[in-house]
Design a protein around this motif. Structure first.
Motif, PDB file in Angstrom:
ATOM      1  N   LEU A  25      -8.064 -16.420  -0.115  1.00  0.00           N
ATOM      2  CA  LEU A  25      -8.816 -15.190  -0.347  1.00  0.00           C
ATOM      3  C   LEU A  25      -7.971 -14.269  -1.231  1.00  0.00           C
ATOM      4  CD1 LEU A  25     -11.360 -13.490   0.520  1.00  0.00           C
ATOM      5  CD2 LEU A  25      -9.993 -12.681   2.452  1.00  0.00           C
ATOM      6  N   LEU A  26      -8.550 -13.859  -2.369  1.00  0.00           N
ATOM      7  CA  LEU A  26      -7.867 -12.938  -3.280  1.00  0.00           C
ATOM      8  C   LEU A  26      -8.473 -11.558  -3.062  1.00  0.00           C
ATOM      9  CD1 LEU A  26      -8.224 -15.106  -6.545  1.00  0.00           C
ATOM     10  CD2 LEU A  26      -6.296 -15.111  -4.932  1.00  0.00           C
ATOM     11  N   LEU A  27      -7.661 -10.609  -2.593  1.00  0.00           N
ATOM     12  CA  LEU A  27      -8.173  -9.263  -2.299  1.00  0.00           C
ATOM     13  C   LEU A  27      -7.552  -8.262  -3.270  1.00  0.00           C
ATOM     14  CD1 LEU A  27      -7.919  -9.113   1.615  1.00  0.00           C
ATOM     15  CD2 LEU A  27      -9.986  -9.409   0.223  1.00  0.00           C
ATOM     16  N   LEU A  53     -15.636 -14.160   2.586  1.00  0.00           N
ATOM     17  CA  LEU A  53     -15.310 -15.159   3.615  1.00  0.00           C
ATOM     18  C   LEU A  53     -16.469 -16.112   3.884  1.00  0.00           C
ATOM     19  CD1 LEU A  53     -13.382 -12.984   6.219  1.00  0.00           C
ATOM     20  CD2 LEU A  53     -12.430 -14.802   4.795  1.00  0.00           C
ATOM     21  N   MET A  54     -17.684 -15.675   3.578  1.00  0.00           N
ATOM     22  CA  MET A  54     -18.871 -16.518   3.800  1.00  0.00           C
ATOM     23  C   MET A  54     -18.806 -17.795   2.962  1.00  0.00           C
ATOM     24  SD  MET A  54     -20.986 -15.413   6.134  1.00  0.00           S
ATOM     25  CE  MET A  54     -22.545 -16.210   5.745  1.00  0.00           C
ATOM     26  N   ALA A  55     -18.013 -17.786   1.906  1.00  0.00           N
ATOM     27  CA  ALA A  55     -17.830 -19.004   1.104  1.00  0.00           C
ATOM     28  C   ALA A  55     -16.854 -19.965   1.797  1.00  0.00           C
ATOM     29  CB  ALA A  55     -17.329 -18.648  -0.287  1.00  0.00           C
ATOM     30  N   PRO A  70     -15.457 -19.780 -13.212  1.00  0.00           N
ATOM     31  CA  PRO A  70     -15.256 -19.097 -11.926  1.00  0.00           C
ATOM     32  C   PRO A  70     -16.031 -19.772 -10.795  1.00  0.00           C
ATOM     33  CG  PRO A  70     -15.639 -17.483 -13.662  1.00  0.00           C
ATOM     34  CD  PRO A  70     -15.866 -18.835 -14.276  1.00  0.00           C
ATOM     35  N   GLU A  71     -17.207 -20.297 -11.071  1.00  0.00           N
ATOM     36  CA  GLU A  71     -18.008 -20.984 -10.041  1.00  0.00           C
ATOM     37  C   GLU A  71     -17.286 -22.236  -9.544  1.00  0.00           C
ATOM     38  OE1 GLU A  71     -19.301 -19.929 -12.978  1.00  0.00           O
ATOM     39  OE2 GLU A  71     -20.402 -18.208 -12.146  1.00  0.00           O
ATOM     40  N   LEU A 128     -13.965 -24.841  -5.201  1.00  0.00           N
ATOM     41  CA  LEU A 128     -12.711 -25.458  -4.744  1.00  0.00           C
ATOM     42  C   LEU A 128     -12.130 -24.738  -3.523  1.00  0.00           C
ATOM     43  CD1 LEU A 128     -10.841 -26.204  -8.098  1.00  0.00           C
ATOM     44  CD2 LEU A 128     -11.676 -27.870  -6.430  1.00  0.00           C
ATOM     45  N   GLY A 129     -12.618 -23.508  -3.251  1.00  0.00           N
ATOM     46  CA  GLY A 129     -12.152 -22.825  -2.047  1.00  0.00           C
ATOM     47  C   GLY A 129     -11.352 -21.557  -2.295  1.00  0.00           C
ATOM     48  N   ILE A 130     -11.612 -20.900  -3.438  1.00  0.00           N
ATOM     49  CA  ILE A 130     -10.947 -19.621  -3.713  1.00  0.00           C
ATOM     50  C   ILE A 130     -12.013 -18.534  -3.810  1.00  0.00           C
ATOM     51  CG2 ILE A 130      -9.491 -18.331  -5.334  1.00  0.00           C
ATOM     52  CD1 ILE A 130      -8.267 -20.941  -6.242  1.00  0.00           C
TER      53      ILE A 130
END
Ligand SMILES: Nc1ncnc2c1ncn2[C@@H]1O[C@H](COP(=O)(O)OP(=O)(O)OP(=O)(O)O)[C@@H](O)[C@H]1O
Ligand SMILES: [Mg+2]
Length: 243
Positions: free
Chosen positions: A157-159, A150-152, A70-71, A76-78
């Protein structure tokens, strides 16, 4: 395509929760993932973010197969904002936000700028700045959870059910903010049980039924679709009818 799932199968032991899911999300889109309880919506998001490892099929991000932890996926931007607003209850609002930036190894000044950007997007977070996570209302916690994601600086973005348990007025506000996030350039895959709501802000949607895609198409078409009306949009129509 920014995100592509091809025939993805995910199991919990003997239970096949995803039975060959294929879906696509193009850059800049808001795509809704709908369906009843237990349909496999959260499992789909967890499979994309590698919290769960698929038993079959392929997940591609930006043209490359997703693998690793997951890290790695965050790097990668997810960003995945899970069901149930998992913020840190003992940390202040601003510390929760700063923690969201850790995956990108940003400099302090950069993090501070992004915190300011989140305060501009969610003004109530500025007011709550020093308050501890657990003292926030459900709506405030949900905004904080999204802002932290979003700070990443994710590209995707998966909500997972951001509107769950929130009062209608707060939900309207939240949906407007999700639209703004997308307009600012972040692609969004939005899981919702409230199909009416999601179809108002999404361009396209997929409807899951017991681990399969049962319906898909432009949001406009799904709102008018008879099967959709009967199975997923009926309750909202009843609510709107006079008593
Ligand atoms: N940790 C788990 N262990 C075993 N089975 C699970 C687990 N999590 C989910 N499942 C099963 O997998 C299927 C899909 O669950 P999932 O949580 O993805 O559904 P969902 O669409 O997100 O539902 P909801 O709207 O209730 O959040 C369901 O049958 C569920 O019971
Ligand atoms: Mg779920």
């Amino acid at each position: 395509m920014l995100l592509e799932l091809r025939d993805v199968v995910t199991r919990y032991g003997e239970i096949e929760a995803l039975r060959g899911i294929s879906l696509e999300v193009a850059p800049g889109e808001i795509v809704a993932l709908l369906g009843a309880n237990g349909a496999g919506k959260s499992t789909t998001l967890k499979t994309i973010s590698r919290v769960l490892i698929p038993a079959g099929g392929e997940v591609r991000f930006d043209g490359k197969p997703l693998s690793g932890s997951p890290e790695d996926v965050v790097a990668l931007g997810i960003a995945h904002v899970p069901e149930g607003r998992k913020i840190f209850p003992g940390l202040s609002v601003v510390d929760n936000l700063r923690l969201g930036a850790t995956p990108r190894n940003a400099k302090r000044g950069e993090v501070q700028r992004d915190v300011e950007e989140m305060f501009a997007l969610f003004p109530m977070l500025r007011t709550l700045n020093a308050k501890l996570g657990w003292t926030l209302s459900g709506g405030e916690q949900q905004m904080l959870a999204i802002a932290r994601g979003l700070m990443a600086r994710p590209r995707l973005l998966l909500l997972d059910e951001p509107s769950l348990g929130l009062a209608p007025l707060i939900v309207t506000d939240l949906m407007e903010r999700i639209l703004r996030i997308a307009r600012d350039g972040t692609t969004i895959l939005l899981v919702e049980q409230n199909a009416h709501l999601a179809l108002q802000i999404a361009q396209r949607a997929y409807v899951l039924e017991t681990g399969r895609v049962a319906l898909q198409g432009p949001a406009r078409d799904l709102l008018a679709n008879e099967e959709m009306q009967r199975a997923y949009l009926g309750s909202a129509v009843r609510v709107a009818a006079p008593a």
